[in-house]
Design a protein around this motif. Structure first.
Motif, PDB file in Angstrom:
ATOM      1  N   LEU A   6      -7.956  10.562  11.342  1.00 50.77           N
ATOM      2  CA  LEU A   6      -6.673  11.178  11.016  1.00 50.77           C
ATOM      3  C   LEU A   6      -5.983  10.576   9.797  1.00 50.77           C
ATOM      4  N   TYR A   7      -6.100   9.269   9.604  1.00 53.79           N
ATOM      5  CA  TYR A   7      -5.258   8.588   8.625  1.00 53.79           C
ATOM      6  C   TYR A   7      -6.087   7.577   7.862  1.00 53.79           C
ATOM      7  N   GLY A   8      -6.027   7.633   6.545  1.00 52.94           N
ATOM      8  CA  GLY A   8      -6.718   6.669   5.717  1.00 52.94           C
ATOM      9  C   GLY A   8      -7.702   7.338   4.779  1.00 52.94           C
ATOM     10  N   TYR A   9      -8.438   6.526   4.071  1.00 51.01           N
ATOM     11  CA  TYR A   9      -9.466   7.006   3.143  1.00 51.01           C
ATOM     12  C   TYR A   9     -10.726   7.261   3.952  1.00 51.01           C
ATOM     13  N   ARG A  10     -11.017   8.542   4.227  1.00 51.97           N
ATOM     14  CA  ARG A  10     -12.079   8.910   5.151  1.00 51.97           C
ATOM     15  C   ARG A  10     -13.215   9.634   4.441  1.00 51.97           C
ATOM     16  N   THR A  11     -14.219   8.895   4.038  1.00 55.12           N
ATOM     17  CA  THR A  11     -15.461   9.483   3.555  1.00 55.12           C
ATOM     18  C   THR A  11     -16.572   8.925   4.443  1.00 55.12           C
ATOM     19  N   PRO A  12     -17.733   9.574   4.454  1.00 54.70           N
ATOM     20  CA  PRO A  12     -18.816   9.045   5.308  1.00 54.70           C
ATOM     21  C   PRO A  12     -19.152   7.590   5.014  1.00 54.70           C
ATOM     22  N   LYS A  13     -19.180   7.213   3.751  1.00 53.35           N
ATOM     23  CA  LYS A  13     -19.492   5.822   3.411  1.00 53.35           C
ATOM     24  C   LYS A  13     -18.375   4.885   3.867  1.00 53.35           C
ATOM     25  N   ALA A  14     -17.133   5.292   3.707  1.00 53.42           N
ATOM     26  CA  ALA A  14     -16.003   4.441   4.080  1.00 53.42           C
ATOM     27  C   ALA A  14     -15.912   4.238   5.591  1.00 53.42           C
ATOM     28  N   MET A  15     -16.477   5.149   6.360  1.00 58.86           N
ATOM     29  CA  MET A  15     -16.380   5.062   7.816  1.00 58.86           C
ATOM     30  C   MET A  15     -17.622   4.441   8.458  1.00 58.86           C
TER      31      MET A  15
ATOM     32  N   THR B 107       9.733  16.691  -6.358  1.00 58.34           N
ATOM     33  CA  THR B 107       9.133  17.267  -5.151  1.00 58.34           C
ATOM     34  C   THR B 107       7.613  17.315  -5.215  1.00 58.34           C
ATOM     35  N   THR B 108       7.034  17.115  -6.371  1.00 56.49           N
ATOM     36  CA  THR B 108       5.569  17.058  -6.450  1.00 56.49           C
ATOM     37  C   THR B 108       5.122  15.619  -6.671  1.00 56.49           C
ATOM     38  N   ASN B 109       5.400  15.091  -7.821  1.00 57.19           N
ATOM     39  CA  ASN B 109       4.962  13.741  -8.175  1.00 57.19           C
ATOM     40  C   ASN B 109       5.707  12.677  -7.374  1.00 57.19           C
ATOM     41  N   GLY B 110       6.964  12.913  -7.081  1.00 57.89           N
ATOM     42  CA  GLY B 110       7.746  11.962  -6.295  1.00 57.89           C
ATOM     43  C   GLY B 110       7.250  11.861  -4.865  1.00 57.89           C
ATOM     44  N   VAL B 111       6.907  12.998  -4.275  1.00 60.00           N
ATOM     45  CA  VAL B 111       6.369  12.992  -2.915  1.00 60.00           C
ATOM     46  C   VAL B 111       5.005  12.302  -2.891  1.00 60.00           C
ATOM     47  N   LEU B 112       4.194  12.546  -3.919  1.00 61.88           N
ATOM     48  CA  LEU B 112       2.898  11.867  -4.007  1.00 61.88           C
ATOM     49  C   LEU B 112       3.099  10.351  -4.067  1.00 61.88           C
ATOM     50  N   PHE B 113       4.053   9.894  -4.860  1.00 64.22           N
ATOM     51  CA  PHE B 113       4.333   8.463  -4.952  1.00 64.22           C
ATOM     52  C   PHE B 113       4.828   7.922  -3.616  1.00 64.22           C
ATOM     53  N   LEU B 114       5.670   8.668  -2.927  1.00 67.41           N
ATOM     54  CA  LEU B 114       6.170   8.250  -1.617  1.00 67.41           C
ATOM     55  C   LEU B 114       5.016   8.124  -0.614  1.00 67.41           C
ATOM     56  N   ILE B 115       4.104   9.062  -0.631  1.00 61.37           N
ATOM     57  CA  ILE B 115       2.934   8.997   0.248  1.00 61.37           C
ATOM     58  C   ILE B 115       2.081   7.777  -0.079  1.00 61.37           C
ATOM     59  N   SER B 116       1.923   7.487  -1.366  1.00 62.80           N
ATOM     60  CA  SER B 116       1.123   6.317  -1.750  1.00 62.80           C
ATOM     61  C   SER B 116       1.789   5.022  -1.298  1.00 62.80           C
ATOM     62  N   VAL B 117       3.097   4.950  -1.329  1.00 67.37           N
ATOM     63  CA  VAL B 117       3.808   3.756  -0.851  1.00 67.37           C
ATOM     64  C   VAL B 117       3.615   3.611   0.660  1.00 67.37           C
ATOM     65  N   ILE B 118       3.671   4.725   1.390  1.00 68.87           N
ATOM     66  CA  ILE B 118       3.452   4.684   2.840  1.00 68.87           C
ATOM     67  C   ILE B 118       2.036   4.200   3.149  1.00 68.87           C
ATOM     68  N   PHE B 119       1.037   4.739   2.435  1.00 71.69           N
ATOM     69  CA  PHE B 119      -0.347   4.298   2.634  1.00 71.69           C
ATOM     70  C   PHE B 119      -0.501   2.811   2.317  1.00 71.69           C
ATOM     71  N   TRP B 120       0.172   2.352   1.281  1.00 72.33           N
ATOM     72  CA  TRP B 120       0.072   0.957   0.866  1.00 72.33           C
ATOM     73  C   TRP B 120       0.743   0.027   1.882  1.00 72.33           C
ATOM     74  N   LYS B 121       1.918   0.416   2.360  1.00 67.42           N
ATOM     75  CA  LYS B 121       2.668  -0.421   3.303  1.00 67.42           C
ATOM     76  C   LYS B 121       2.076  -0.390   4.711  1.00 67.42           C
ATOM     77  N   PHE B 122       1.527   0.753   5.111  1.00 66.77           N
ATOM     78  CA  PHE B 122       1.005   0.927   6.466  1.00 66.77           C
ATOM     79  C   PHE B 122      -0.441   1.410   6.420  1.00 66.77           C
ATOM     80  N   PRO B 123      -1.360   0.540   5.985  1.00 67.01           N
ATOM     81  CA  PRO B 123      -2.764   0.969   5.929  1.00 67.01           C
ATOM     82  C   PRO B 123      -3.323   1.116   7.342  1.00 67.01           C
ATOM     83  N   PRO B 124      -4.337   1.954   7.495  1.00 67.75           N
ATOM     84  CA  PRO B 124      -4.932   2.113   8.828  1.00 67.75           C
ATOM     85  C   PRO B 124      -5.683   0.841   9.228  1.00 67.75           C
ATOM     86  N   LYS B 125      -5.541   0.471  10.460  1.00 71.81           N
ATOM     87  CA  LYS B 125      -6.173  -0.757  10.944  1.00 71.81           C
ATOM     88  C   LYS B 125      -7.613  -0.520  11.392  1.00 71.81           C
ATOM     89  N   LYS B 126      -7.831   0.575  12.115  1.00 72.51           N
ATOM     90  CA  LYS B 126      -9.150   0.859  12.658  1.00 72.51           C
ATOM     91  C   LYS B 126      -9.672   2.172  12.095  1.00 72.51           C
TER      92      LYS B 126
END
Length: 115
Positions: free
Chosen positions: A32-41, A9-28
């Motif tokens: 709300l969704y993605g790696y959001r830092t001032p430099k990245a945006m 429920t901790t590490n497994g959920v983190l891994f599941l979230i990482s798989v979702i981010f990997w499979k469905f990266p943000p396009k634009k």
């Protein structure tokens, strides 16, 4: 609580979230969704690079976190308390640091790619 359930429920959920981010990266670029830092945006090229880099490192380190947590649960003689959460935090921190280093190595502060 059973140690295996706690790790899943901790590490497994983190891994599941990482798989979702990997499979469905943000396009634009979004707030709300993605790696959001001032430099990245700053622009779309940096956004794509940052999300690709973060998603790859996040997937790898969350997988290590899950495996490490399962090993801890398997070999621990007492019930786990904070150890799996430390692995979760380390996975996130290392992924962020590696992504920021890659951004600084590949892009200038103005958002242009380094040669």
């Amino acid at each position: 609580m059973n140690s295996f359930i706690y790790v899943l429920t901790t590490n497994g959920v983190l891994f599941l979230i990482s798989v979702i981010f990997w499979k469905f990266p943000p396009k634009k670029i979004n707030r709300l969704y993605g790696y959001r830092t001032p430099k990245a945006m700053q622009n779309q090229q940096i956004w794509d690079f940052a999300n690709t880099t973060f998603n790859q490192t996040f997937l790898m380190y969350s997988g290590f976190s899950l495996l490490g947590g399962l090993l801890l649960a398997n070999f621990s003689v007492i019930e786990l308390t904070w150890e799996p959460m430390v692995l979760v935090m380390l996975s996130l921190v290392v992924s962020i640091i590696k992504t920021e280093r890659a951004l600084n190595d590949n892009f200038t502060d103005e958002g242009k790619r380094k040669k």
